[in-house]
Design a protein around this motif. Structure first.
Motif, mmCIF file in Angstrom:
data_model
loop_
_atom_site.group_PDB
_atom_site.id
_atom_site.type_symbol
_atom_site.label_atom_id
_atom_site.label_comp_id
_atom_site.label_asym_id
_atom_site.label_seq_id
_atom_site.Cartn_x
_atom_site.Cartn_y
_atom_site.Cartn_z
ATOM 1 N N LYS A 1 48.709 86.747 -6.009
ATOM 2 C CA LYS A 1 47.672 87.525 -5.641
ATOM 3 C C LYS A 1 47.155 88.595 -6.670
ATOM 4 N N LEU A 2 48.118 89.154 -7.176
ATOM 5 C CA LEU A 2 47.881 90.273 -8.256
ATOM 6 C C LEU A 2 47.231 89.555 -9.441
ATOM 7 N N LEU A 3 47.872 88.467 -9.695
ATOM 8 C CA LEU A 3 47.191 87.498 -10.853
ATOM 9 C C LEU A 3 45.610 87.411 -10.811
ATOM 10 N N ASP A 4 45.495 86.904 -9.416
ATOM 11 C CA ASP A 4 43.850 86.630 -9.168
ATOM 12 C C ASP A 4 43.060 87.985 -9.145
ATOM 13 N N TYR A 5 43.740 89.128 -8.945
ATOM 14 C CA TYR A 5 43.090 90.332 -8.932
ATOM 15 C C TYR A 5 42.706 90.758 -10.392
ATOM 16 N N LEU A 6 43.834 90.530 -11.277
ATOM 17 C CA LEU A 6 43.577 90.909 -12.550
ATOM 18 C C LEU A 6 42.740 89.960 -13.311
ATOM 19 N N ARG A 7 42.584 88.702 -13.078
ATOM 20 C CA ARG A 7 41.491 87.813 -13.522
ATOM 21 C C ARG A 7 40.271 88.293 -13.147
ATOM 22 N N GLU A 8 39.934 88.418 -12.032
ATOM 23 C CA GLU A 8 38.708 89.113 -11.587
ATOM 24 C C GLU A 8 38.190 90.223 -12.029
ATOM 25 N N ARG A 9 39.283 91.080 -12.470
ATOM 26 C CA ARG A 9 39.082 92.354 -13.122
ATOM 27 C C ARG A 9 38.632 92.395 -14.727
ATOM 28 N N ALA A 10 39.289 91.177 -15.136
ATOM 29 C CA ALA A 10 39.032 90.713 -16.828
ATOM 30 C C ALA A 10 37.958 90.365 -16.716
ATOM 31 N N GLU A 11 37.363 89.270 -15.893
ATOM 32 C CA GLU A 11 36.230 88.617 -15.780
ATOM 33 C C GLU A 11 35.184 89.665 -15.719
ATOM 34 N N ARG A 12 35.003 90.469 -15.085
ATOM 35 C CA ARG A 12 34.264 91.882 -14.787
ATOM 36 C C ARG A 12 33.930 92.366 -16.059
ATOM 37 N N TYR A 13 35.090 92.898 -16.750
ATOM 38 C CA TYR A 13 35.061 93.597 -17.985
ATOM 39 C C TYR A 13 34.423 92.736 -19.180
ATOM 40 N N LEU A 14 34.904 91.624 -19.121
ATOM 41 C CA LEU A 14 34.580 90.845 -20.632
ATOM 42 C C LEU A 14 33.393 90.046 -20.246
ATOM 43 N N THR A 15 32.646 89.616 -19.241
ATOM 44 C CA THR A 15 31.466 88.910 -19.216
ATOM 45 C C THR A 15 30.244 89.683 -19.848
ATOM 46 N N PRO A 16 29.984 90.935 -19.581
ATOM 47 C CA PRO A 16 28.970 91.676 -20.355
ATOM 48 C C PRO A 16 29.238 92.198 -21.842
ATOM 49 N N ARG A 17 30.297 91.579 -22.240
ATOM 50 C CA ARG A 17 30.597 91.945 -23.682
ATOM 51 C C ARG A 17 30.659 90.830 -24.328
ATOM 52 N N VAL A 18 30.473 89.678 -23.933
ATOM 53 C CA VAL A 18 30.412 88.287 -24.750
ATOM 54 C C VAL A 18 29.153 87.979 -25.348
ATOM 55 N N ASP A 19 28.925 87.481 -26.319
ATOM 56 C CA ASP A 19 27.619 87.045 -26.990
ATOM 57 C C ASP A 19 26.906 85.783 -26.131
ATOM 58 N N LYS A 20 25.898 85.877 -25.606
ATOM 59 C CA LYS A 20 25.328 85.106 -24.594
ATOM 60 C C LYS A 20 24.519 84.192 -25.279
ATOM 61 N N ASN A 21 24.593 84.158 -26.826
ATOM 62 C CA ASN A 21 23.990 83.243 -27.703
ATOM 63 C C ASN A 21 25.051 82.127 -27.926
ATOM 64 N N LEU A 22 26.224 82.421 -27.490
ATOM 65 C CA LEU A 22 27.326 81.317 -27.832
ATOM 66 C C LEU A 22 27.192 80.136 -26.677
ATOM 67 N N PRO A 23 27.861 78.971 -27.163
ATOM 68 C CA PRO A 23 27.481 77.716 -26.259
ATOM 69 C C PRO A 23 28.062 78.258 -24.988
ATOM 70 N N ASP A 24 27.572 77.826 -23.754
ATOM 71 C CA ASP A 24 27.730 77.932 -22.465
ATOM 72 C C ASP A 24 27.691 79.546 -22.225
#
Length: 202
Positions: free
Chosen positions: A32-55
């Motif tokens: 459960k702690l890992l799932d929480y950190l995964r979600e937290r990491a995804e929220r942090y990283l998604t706006p910071r990645v270049d949307k012009n990359l594949p996918d």
């Protein structure tokens, strides 16, 4: 395990708790702690990645998160202490690593090894004197530490201008009344500052 209570805890603390748990005990809590950190990491990283990359960069985000999970679960993993010391900084470092890998792979697919007409090797799509979108976004986070000319050059870069333009359009060099060589040096200086900020080699 209340989500609101976990949001009030530092991710470094949660990462440390996961690393200290024994594989044979508290498996459900660890998951459960890992799932929480995964979600937290995804929220942090998604706006910071270049949307012009594949996918739209989702692959880079997922690979970064998978690498984080491995670092927290595998005893003696090199990145484990980094996530305990500064969770978001380590995530940024690994996102940059993943994006660089994607760009190298994309360049190999998009560019022939040798131009069939001239016999020359084409220039890489991201010259070494220019910042990748990820580096530019990270640099924007510590603009106040840069000199005024570097701040202006970075602002122009983020607005879409480059150091030079073969077609004679407006460039960082022309708009700041400096030579192309000077503009390119400024971008190299900013790249070094980004690398220092991330504890990476420039």
């Amino acid at each position: 395990m209340d989500a609101q209570k976990l949001d009030s805890r530092r991710p470094e603390e949660i990462a440390g708790a996961i690393r200290e748990m024994d594989d044979g005990r508290d498996v459900r809590l660890r998951g459960k702690l890992l799932d929480y950190l995964r979600e937290r990491a995804e929220r942090y990283l998604t706006p910071r990645v270049d949307k012009n990359l594949p996918d739209q960069g989702r692959g880079a985000v997922e690979a970064t998160i998978d690498r984080m999970v491995d670092a927290l679960l595998i005893e003696g993993a090199a990145d484990g202490p980094g996530y305990e010391a500064n969770f978001l900084k380590k995530l940024r470092q690994r996102l940059v690593d993943q994006v660089r890998k994607l760009r190298i792979e994309q360049d190999r697919l998009d560019q022939p090894a040798v131009d069939p007409e001239t016999g020359e090797v084409p220039e890489p799509s991201h010259p070494s004197d220019e910042l990748t979108p990820e580096e530019a976004a990270i640099a924007a986070g510590f603009l106040t530490t840069l000199s005024e000319r570097h701040r202006k050059a970075l602002s122009l870069y983020r607005a879409g201008y480059r150091c030079s333009d073969a077609e004679g359009g407006e460039t960082i060099a022309s708009m700041m009344s400096v030579s192309v060589r000077t503009a390119e040096q400024w971008m190299r200086d900013i790249r070094k500052a980004v690398a220092k900020h991330l504890d990476l080699k420039p």
